[in-house]
Write an enzyme that holds these catalytic residues in place. Sequence first.
Site, PDB file in Angstrom:
ATOM      1  N   LYS A 152       0.822  -1.206   0.000  1.00  0.00           N
ATOM      2  CA  LYS A 152       0.000   0.000   0.000  1.00  0.00           C
ATOM      3  C   LYS A 152       0.865   1.269   0.000  1.00  0.00           C
ATOM      4  O   LYS A 152       0.791   2.105   0.901  1.00  0.00           O
ATOM      5  CB  LYS A 152      -0.995  -0.035   1.157  1.00  0.00           C
ATOM      6  CG  LYS A 152      -2.066  -1.119   0.911  1.00  0.00           C
ATOM      7  CD  LYS A 152      -3.171  -1.094   1.924  1.00  0.00           C
ATOM      8  CE  LYS A 152      -4.226  -0.070   1.643  1.00  0.00           C
ATOM      9  NZ  LYS A 152      -5.155  -0.425   0.548  1.00  0.00           N
TER      10      LYS A 152
HETATM   11  N1  PMP Z   1      -6.371  -4.745  -3.596  1.00  0.00           N
HETATM   12  C1  PMP Z   1      -6.110  -3.441  -3.485  1.00  0.00           C
HETATM   13  C2  PMP Z   1      -5.379  -2.755  -4.583  1.00  0.00           C
HETATM   14  C3  PMP Z   1      -6.517  -2.714  -2.342  1.00  0.00           C
HETATM   15  O1  PMP Z   1      -6.243  -1.418  -2.218  1.00  0.00           O
HETATM   16  C4  PMP Z   1      -7.218  -3.389  -1.325  1.00  0.00           C
HETATM   17  C5  PMP Z   1      -7.695  -2.636  -0.113  1.00  0.00           C
HETATM   18  N2  PMP Z   1      -6.719  -2.603   0.879  1.00  0.00           N
HETATM   19  C6  PMP Z   1      -7.456  -4.770  -1.481  1.00  0.00           C
HETATM   20  C7  PMP Z   1      -7.021  -5.419  -2.629  1.00  0.00           C
HETATM   21  C8  PMP Z   1      -8.086  -5.573  -0.383  1.00  0.00           C
HETATM   22  O2  PMP Z   1      -7.140  -5.734   0.672  1.00  0.00           O
HETATM   23  P1  PMP Z   1      -7.587  -5.845   2.188  1.00  0.00           P
HETATM   24  O3  PMP Z   1      -8.529  -6.982   2.280  1.00  0.00           O
HETATM   25  O4  PMP Z   1      -6.327  -6.095   2.927  1.00  0.00           O
HETATM   26  O5  PMP Z   1      -8.225  -4.550   2.551  1.00  0.00           O
END
Ligand code: PMP
Length: 290
Positions: A152
Site C-alpha cells: 500500500k
Molecule cells: N487490492 C487493493 C489494490 C486494495 O487497495 C485493497 C484494499 N486494501 C485490497 C485489494 C483488499 O485488501 P484488504 O482486504 O487487505 O483490505
Amino acid sequence: MTTTLWMDGKLVSHDEARANPLANTLHYGTGVFEGIRSYATPTGPRIFRLAEHLERMRQGASFLGIELDTEWLADGCCDALAANELGDAYLRPLTYFESGGLGLDVGKLTERSLVAAIPWTSHLGAEARARGISLQTSTWRRLRATESPALKLCGNYVGAVIAKKAAVDAGYDEALYVDDHGFVCEGAAENIFLVKNQRVTAVKHRDMLPGITRKTIIELANAEERPVTRAELDTADEVFVTGTSAEVTGVNRLDHRDLGVGPVTLELSRLYDAVVRGQTEANRGWLHAA
Ligand code: PMP
C-alpha cells in the site's frame, strides 16, 4: 464534524493539522498507508487483524527506507479511535515524508506518521452489500509487482484512481484489472473470488495486493487459490470481491453479463460480518481490543 487525528504520538484536531505544500510525498506519492476497520462488538470496539495490517504497512515502509514502529502505530490506532469515540470506523494510518526536500533520494527526509479514524461503512456505498456491484474489465493494467511492490504505497494508487474513474464514467461501480495474458488480477481496491459448484476460489496473481480480507475468507471458506482467466469468470456461478472496506460484496454485473448475488456470497458476507463483530467463536483471535 471536527475529528481528532493522531500525529506522531499527539492528538491534534483536524482543523489545526497542517501539511507542508512541499512535502515530498505530495509530489511523488512517497508514502505508505493502511486501510483498517474497527467494529462495535458486544465487548466494545475491536480492530480487525490490526497486527497484520501494520505488518503490511511496515513492509511497504521498508522500501522507502523507513523503519516503522508497528507497536507505536497500533497505539496510535487505538488512541485515534478512542479520541473520536467511535466503534464502527475506518482507520487510516499514513506515514509520509513531510519535509527535507523534493529530491528522489529520500534517505535524509523527515517522515511523519498519522492515524485518522473516520465513521465508515463501505467505499462502494452502504447498499452495495445487499444488491452487489458492477465490475468493468479495465483497459488499464495494474502496476506490476516488478515495477513497484504490490503493497500500500501511496503512489501505487494513481493507476487505480484512473482505472476506477474510467469504470465509473462508463456506468460501472468498479474496475477489474486483467493482465496482458487474460488473467484476472484484482479490482481497483478489492481482491476477486469466484464460486463454481459451491467451490470457492480465490484469484491468485503475483501483482495483486495480498489482501487481509482475502486471507480471512480463504481461511473461513477453505477456499482454493489459483490463477483465473477473465474468461473463466464468465462461467462462474457467483463472483464476489473482498476488501477491508468492501468486506464481502457480490458482483451483480460483469461487463455485459448480469449475475445475481448468489447464496454462497451472501452466506460468506454474513459469516464475515459475524466474525468481525465478535458474534461467533470463529474469529480466531483476529479482534484487537481498542
Ligand atoms: N487490492 C487493493 C489494490 C486494495 O487497495 C485493497 C484494499 N486494501 C485490497 C485489494 C483488499 O485488501 P484488504 O482486504 O487487505 O483490505
